[in-house]
Design a protein around this motif. Sequence first.
Motif, PDB file in Angstrom:
ATOM      1  N   GLU A  35      20.981  32.361   8.421  1.00 12.72           N
ATOM      2  CA  GLU A  35      19.842  32.955   7.744  1.00 12.72           C
ATOM      3  C   GLU A  35      18.569  32.689   8.544  1.00 12.72           C
ATOM      4  O   GLU A  35      18.624  32.073   9.608  1.00 12.72           O
ATOM      5  CB  GLU A  35      19.740  32.384   6.332  1.00 12.72           C
ATOM      6  N   HIS A 205      22.967  38.652   9.862  1.00 19.49           N
ATOM      7  CA  HIS A 205      23.156  37.938   8.602  1.00 19.49           C
ATOM      8  C   HIS A 205      24.152  38.715   7.739  1.00 19.49           C
ATOM      9  O   HIS A 205      24.517  38.275   6.663  1.00 19.49           O
ATOM     10  CB  HIS A 205      21.821  37.785   7.880  1.00 19.49           C
ATOM     11  N   ALA A 208      29.725  41.259   6.476  1.00 19.61           N
ATOM     12  CA  ALA A 208      30.698  42.354   6.531  1.00 19.61           C
ATOM     13  C   ALA A 208      30.698  42.999   7.917  1.00 19.61           C
ATOM     14  O   ALA A 208      31.762  43.298   8.471  1.00 19.61           O
ATOM     15  CB  ALA A 208      30.376  43.396   5.460  1.00 19.61           C
ATOM     16  N   LEU A 246      27.226  30.078   1.603  1.00 22.06           N
ATOM     17  CA  LEU A 246      26.760  31.378   2.070  1.00 22.06           C
ATOM     18  C   LEU A 246      27.706  32.483   1.618  1.00 22.06           C
ATOM     19  O   LEU A 246      27.293  33.528   1.123  1.00 22.06           O
ATOM     20  CB  LEU A 246      26.661  31.351   3.594  1.00 22.06           C
ATOM     21  N   ALA A 249      27.481  33.060  -2.142  1.00 17.16           N
ATOM     22  CA  ALA A 249      26.250  33.663  -2.650  1.00 17.16           C
ATOM     23  C   ALA A 249      26.250  35.178  -2.502  1.00 17.16           C
ATOM     24  O   ALA A 249      25.383  35.853  -3.032  1.00 17.16           O
ATOM     25  CB  ALA A 249      25.039  33.071  -1.926  1.00 17.16           C
ATOM     26  N   ARG A 250      27.217  35.706  -1.751  1.00 15.76           N
ATOM     27  CA  ARG A 250      27.277  37.162  -1.622  1.00 15.76           C
ATOM     28  C   ARG A 250      27.662  37.759  -2.956  1.00 15.76           C
ATOM     29  O   ARG A 250      28.575  37.286  -3.626  1.00 15.76           O
ATOM     30  CB  ARG A 250      28.349  37.554  -0.599  1.00 15.76           C
ATOM     31  N   PRO A 251      26.950  38.797  -3.373  1.00 18.75           N
ATOM     32  CA  PRO A 251      27.305  39.403  -4.653  1.00 18.75           C
ATOM     33  C   PRO A 251      28.730  39.946  -4.603  1.00 18.75           C
ATOM     34  O   PRO A 251      29.091  40.638  -3.658  1.00 18.75           O
ATOM     35  CB  PRO A 251      26.304  40.545  -4.809  1.00 18.75           C
ATOM     36  N   LEU A 267      25.059  34.633 -10.212  1.00 21.35           N
ATOM     37  CA  LEU A 267      25.663  34.469  -8.899  1.00 21.35           C
ATOM     38  C   LEU A 267      25.650  32.993  -8.510  1.00 21.35           C
ATOM     39  O   LEU A 267      24.703  32.285  -8.848  1.00 21.35           O
ATOM     40  CB  LEU A 267      24.864  35.252  -7.858  1.00 21.35           C
ATOM     41  N   PRO A 268      26.679  32.544  -7.790  1.00 23.41           N
ATOM     42  CA  PRO A 268      26.605  31.178  -7.270  1.00 23.41           C
ATOM     43  C   PRO A 268      25.483  31.104  -6.236  1.00 23.41           C
ATOM     44  O   PRO A 268      25.298  32.048  -5.466  1.00 23.41           O
ATOM     45  CB  PRO A 268      27.959  30.977  -6.579  1.00 23.41           C
ATOM     46  N   THR A 269      24.714  30.027  -6.212  1.00 24.58           N
ATOM     47  CA  THR A 269      23.625  29.931  -5.231  1.00 24.58           C
ATOM     48  C   THR A 269      23.702  28.615  -4.487  1.00 24.58           C
ATOM     49  O   THR A 269      24.376  27.674  -4.905  1.00 24.58           O
ATOM     50  CB  THR A 269      22.237  29.997  -5.899  1.00 24.58           C
ATOM     51  N   ILE A 270      22.996  28.562  -3.358  1.00 24.79           N
ATOM     52  CA  ILE A 270      22.769  27.302  -2.660  1.00 24.79           C
ATOM     53  C   ILE A 270      21.445  26.783  -3.205  1.00 24.79           C
ATOM     54  O   ILE A 270      20.441  27.485  -3.133  1.00 24.79           O
ATOM     55  CB  ILE A 270      22.672  27.523  -1.141  1.00 24.79           C
ATOM     56  N   PRO A 271      21.417  25.581  -3.779  1.00 20.61           N
ATOM     57  CA  PRO A 271      20.164  25.103  -4.385  1.00 20.61           C
ATOM     58  C   PRO A 271      19.078  24.897  -3.339  1.00 20.61           C
ATOM     59  O   PRO A 271      19.373  24.627  -2.179  1.00 20.61           O
ATOM     60  CB  PRO A 271      20.564  23.777  -5.036  1.00 20.61           C
ATOM     61  N   ARG A 289      20.734  19.839   0.324  1.00 17.82           N
ATOM     62  CA  ARG A 289      21.119  21.063  -0.366  1.00 17.82           C
ATOM     63  C   ARG A 289      22.625  21.111  -0.577  1.00 17.82           C
ATOM     64  O   ARG A 289      23.138  22.010  -1.229  1.00 17.82           O
ATOM     65  CB  ARG A 289      20.697  22.289   0.451  1.00 17.82           C
TER      66      ARG A 289
END
Lengths: 324, 262
Positions: A35, A205, A208, A246, A249-251, A267-271, A289
């Motif tokens: 990122e 980034h 896909a 990472l 966190a992708r939808p 969505l799961p996130t990275i805090p 993190r």
Amino acid sequence: MIELESLSAHFGNAAALRDANLQIRRGDRLGIVGESGSGKTMLALCLMGMAPDSAHLTGRLSIDGRDMATATERDWRQMRSRRVAMVFQEPMAALNPLRRVGDTVMEPMLLHENLSRAEARARALSLFEEVGILNPEQRLRQFPHEMSGGQRQRVLIALALACNPALLIADEPTTALDANVALRITDLLQRLARERDMALVFISHDLAAVARATQEIVVMYGGDMVERGPTAEVLATPQHPYTKGLLGARPDPAEAGRDANGKRRRLPTIPGSVPPLHGLPQGCRFAGRCPVELAHCADQRPVFTPTEPGRGAACHLLSETGHD
Amino acid sequence: MTDAPLLEVRNLTRRYKLPRQSLLRRSPVLTALEGAGFSLRAGETLGVVGESGSGKSTLARLIMAFERPDAGEVLFNGSDLHALSSEELRGLRRGFQMVFQDPFGSLNPRRRIGWSIAEPLRANGEETQVTYRVAEALEQVGLHPADAGKYPHEFSGGQRQRIAIARAIITKPALLVADEAVSALDVSVQAQILNLLMDLQDDLGLGMVFISHDLAVVASICDRVLVLQHGKTLESGPAADVLRAPEHPYTKTLLKAAGAHT
């Protein structure tokens, strides 16, 4: 062909790139994922000899056996276009709006290879065909504003290929493009690398796109290479907590929708967020993190631990279990 | 959720005149949007997917009443926005707000963010309790009230998008139109902002029109999806259905590009 050994780039005390190790051979297709602030663009600029003057480079960067880490601009001019070439993200910004695209593409040939104008024109024409530009004769005479974003990106790829480079670096080549145009550009880059037996470094980034275009992948975070391996395997079974975060966190449409109470699933996130360059932890860059942090993570740098041939990650969790 | 729709769009069409090719001919006309229609209830999210030139931003501008349609209606809580006088429209504006794509371009770099966030209040002549309401909006988007005194450059891209959202919700709107609101963000930041939008929706009962080129993003937060291409509606329906069994080949391409196969 290209070898990096402990290549680092410092701005004052802050490291934008820390101990990058990398080998690129002819025909390799390598994805670099990360990122903003991960150091992936810094790495690309180092490979092109275009790191800003304020960056202090240490370590080894060799191209064809020549050490380029301390090379002068004159040495780099020998390398660019002919050995390494780059496709940038913004096709509109990278092309001179006042010049016909044909002249732009011919310029490096006239400059580096002393071709005659007729020879250069013939090569530009065949390059336009190779990168899939329709009506190449007519297109050579057009200006950038007369073309669509996808066409401009193809022109930039032709420009990068003008002097038959051994390595093509594509920095976010599809970010500014529509979805199906992006797919076609991704496939084009992959095909060109295969047909020309040229190495491709695909920086993005977009996981896909990287999955489609590359065989090997390096995941970067905070200037460190945190995980690497065959693209399909790393994306299927990530080993570093950052790579896991990472990918998570992708939808994912399959996980979307509402639960029994009518609440939408989150969505799961990275805090947290990526700290500024000078505020990164000295040990593992991801400390603070990371969901599974050990006591010494923030202070001690994890070493790169191979888990299988050609695969591994820099994480204390892996080195701990390895020793036990 | 009440049964009356919060927003109803009927047969919306917008044409633009293109530059003349010749003095003797009439200007060619581009139909940017043709016969678009849907309805949205409070608390619901409609996703609008399409590429550049598909008409999705035209749709956003028409819903926001930034420009007039050539045909069709936009009913907000039952009143047709394009049939109202400009005074009447101004009175309703606090009810629908927009979040733009570019968190850098949409904030004035020379003003403290508290000033920018309070902009919609000033536009509506609401001058009371401004400081308190800015603080409240900042907290709702996960920032600190003290941040109101900082400038845009002191924030990251994700934080700037939070600021843009704070500005949109400060008038306590019933409808939020988000045009590519997460497109410029990194994947992990994007997930945080999408979750924030869902939190706000649950807390405030917002209806949302969420516009994006990324079908995976749209599918993960929307109840229903509308797929546009060249101004025409190709497909619309519950998000799960459109994703499971896309009817149009174009939708399949979008799915492929979104990496839904991995």
